[in-house]
Motif scaffolding. Structure first.
Motif, PDB file in Angstrom:
ATOM      1  N   ASN A   1      50.871  -3.752  97.154  1.00 56.68           N
ATOM      2  CA  ASN A   1      50.513  -4.446  95.912  1.00 56.68           C
ATOM      3  C   ASN A   1      51.756  -5.024  95.236  1.00 56.68           C
ATOM      4  O   ASN A   1      51.707  -6.121  94.669  1.00 56.68           O
ATOM      5  N   ILE A   2      52.864  -4.276  95.284  1.00 58.37           N
ATOM      6  CA  ILE A   2      54.112  -4.764  94.697  1.00 58.37           C
ATOM      7  C   ILE A   2      54.598  -6.006  95.448  1.00 58.37           C
ATOM      8  O   ILE A   2      54.998  -7.007  94.844  1.00 58.37           O
TER       9      ILE A   2
ATOM     10  N   ILE B   1      61.191  -4.509  79.367  1.00 57.33           N
ATOM     11  CA  ILE B   1      60.536  -5.592  80.102  1.00 57.33           C
ATOM     12  C   ILE B   1      59.125  -5.818  79.570  1.00 57.33           C
ATOM     13  O   ILE B   1      58.674  -6.963  79.413  1.00 57.33           O
ATOM     14  N   LEU B   2      58.429  -4.728  79.276  1.00 63.04           N
ATOM     15  CA  LEU B   2      57.073  -4.862  78.723  1.00 63.04           C
ATOM     16  C   LEU B   2      57.113  -5.607  77.390  1.00 63.04           C
ATOM     17  O   LEU B   2      56.255  -6.455  77.107  1.00 63.04           O
TER      18      LEU B   2
ATOM     19  N   TRP C   1      52.673  -7.950  87.022  1.00 60.31           N
ATOM     20  CA  TRP C   1      53.970  -7.366  86.630  1.00 60.31           C
ATOM     21  C   TRP C   1      53.746  -6.037  85.911  1.00 60.31           C
ATOM     22  O   TRP C   1      54.431  -5.052  86.180  1.00 60.31           O
ATOM     23  N   ARG C   2      52.787  -6.030  84.991  1.00 56.91           N
ATOM     24  CA  ARG C   2      52.502  -4.797  84.249  1.00 56.91           C
ATOM     25  C   ARG C   2      52.034  -3.689  85.186  1.00 56.91           C
ATOM     26  O   ARG C   2      52.365  -2.511  85.001  1.00 56.91           O
TER      27      ARG C   2
ATOM     28  N   MET D   1      63.811 -10.565  87.858  1.00 54.99           N
ATOM     29  CA  MET D   1      65.047  -9.951  88.355  1.00 54.99           C
ATOM     30  C   MET D   1      65.207  -8.537  87.818  1.00 54.99           C
ATOM     31  O   MET D   1      65.669  -7.634  88.538  1.00 54.99           O
ATOM     32  N   ALA D   2      64.821  -8.326  86.566  1.00 55.89           N
ATOM     33  CA  ALA D   2      64.949  -6.991  85.965  1.00 55.89           C
ATOM     34  C   ALA D   2      64.027  -5.993  86.667  1.00 55.89           C
ATOM     35  O   ALA D   2      64.424  -4.846  86.922  1.00 55.89           O
ATOM     36  N   VAL D   3      62.821  -6.419  86.994  1.00 56.71           N
ATOM     37  CA  VAL D   3      61.888  -5.533  87.711  1.00 56.71           C
ATOM     38  C   VAL D   3      62.455  -5.198  89.088  1.00 56.71           C
ATOM     39  O   VAL D   3      62.422  -4.042  89.526  1.00 56.71           O
ATOM     40  N   ILE D   4      63.001  -6.193  89.771  1.00 55.48           N
ATOM     41  CA  ILE D   4      63.577  -5.970  91.107  1.00 55.48           C
ATOM     42  C   ILE D   4      64.755  -4.998  91.031  1.00 55.48           C
ATOM     43  O   ILE D   4      64.896  -4.094  91.872  1.00 55.48           O
TER      44      ILE D   4
END
Length: 203
Positions: free
Chosen positions: A149-150, A85-86, A191-192, A127-130
């Motif tokens: 924060n998220i 993702i990064l 996101w990071r 979506m990938a982070v979730i």
């Protein structure tokens, strides 16, 4: 039919007419307790963990003489996904800067085409982070402040995507350029920050 998990012959309790997917439910249950996940599936020597996966899962397990299941540490899998993702964030940020430049050069048509790709990538990243969050015990491993924060990050993402969509629909190129130059970079930073928090949960 013989079932092997990570090279070891394993007993299973699934019914004789169970599908491959039903058989794997047993594997998923045991591995979930051990914080592992299925990463490979080979049926009678044929790799089924690609395009053939959906069709294979619906077949009767008894159709095969041997089924091999490979597992991996969930933390490793999530960590690899977060690293991916990064990398995707870096790529789409470069594309975003290019879109801003195109708007500045009054090349709206080309800018809009490339912006469409960016929006698709941002949605995929979100979506990938979730999904990664759903695979690790976030509530147990992060402080209330980190969890807040998220939540705030995903609200920012939603607002930025909504503002982008509105500007696209109204063909407001000035607003689009501003959103891309000022709002989206802040979303990327958040996101990071979320990814850093998630990686801290992996140990």
């Amino acid at each position: 039919m013989q079932l092997f998990i990570d090279g070891k012959s394993t007993r299973f309790s699934a019914e004789q007419n169970a599908t491959v997917d039903e058989l794997l439910e047993e594997v998923r249950a045991v591995n979930g307790e051990n914080h592992r996940a299925i990463v490979g599936l080979v049926c009678d020597g044929m790799d089924a963990f690609g395009e053939a996966l959906t069709a294979t899962l619906s077949r009767s397990a008894a159709d095969f003489a041997r089924i091999d299941v490979e597992t991996g540490r969930l933390a490793d899998l999530v960590g690899e996904t977060l690293d991916g993702i990064l990398g995707a964030l870096e790529e789409v940020d470069t594309a975003r800067v290019n879109v801003v430049d195109l708007f500045g050069e009054s090349k709206q048509r080309e800018a809009m085409t490339r912006l469409s790709d960016c929006v698709r990538q941002w949605n995929q990243i979100n979506m990938a982070v979730i999904r990664c969050m759903g695979l690790i015990p976030v509530s147990e491993m992060l402080s209330k402040e980190e969890q807040h924060n998220i939540t705030h990050t995903f609200e920012s993402v939603r607002d930025a995507m909504s503002n982008t969509k509105t500007a696209i629909e109204s063909q407001d190129f000035v607003s689009l350029a501003d959103i891309l130059e000022y709002e989206i970079p802040d979303v990327s930073r958040k996101w990071r920050s979320v990814i850093d928090s998630l990686k801290s949960c992996l140990g």
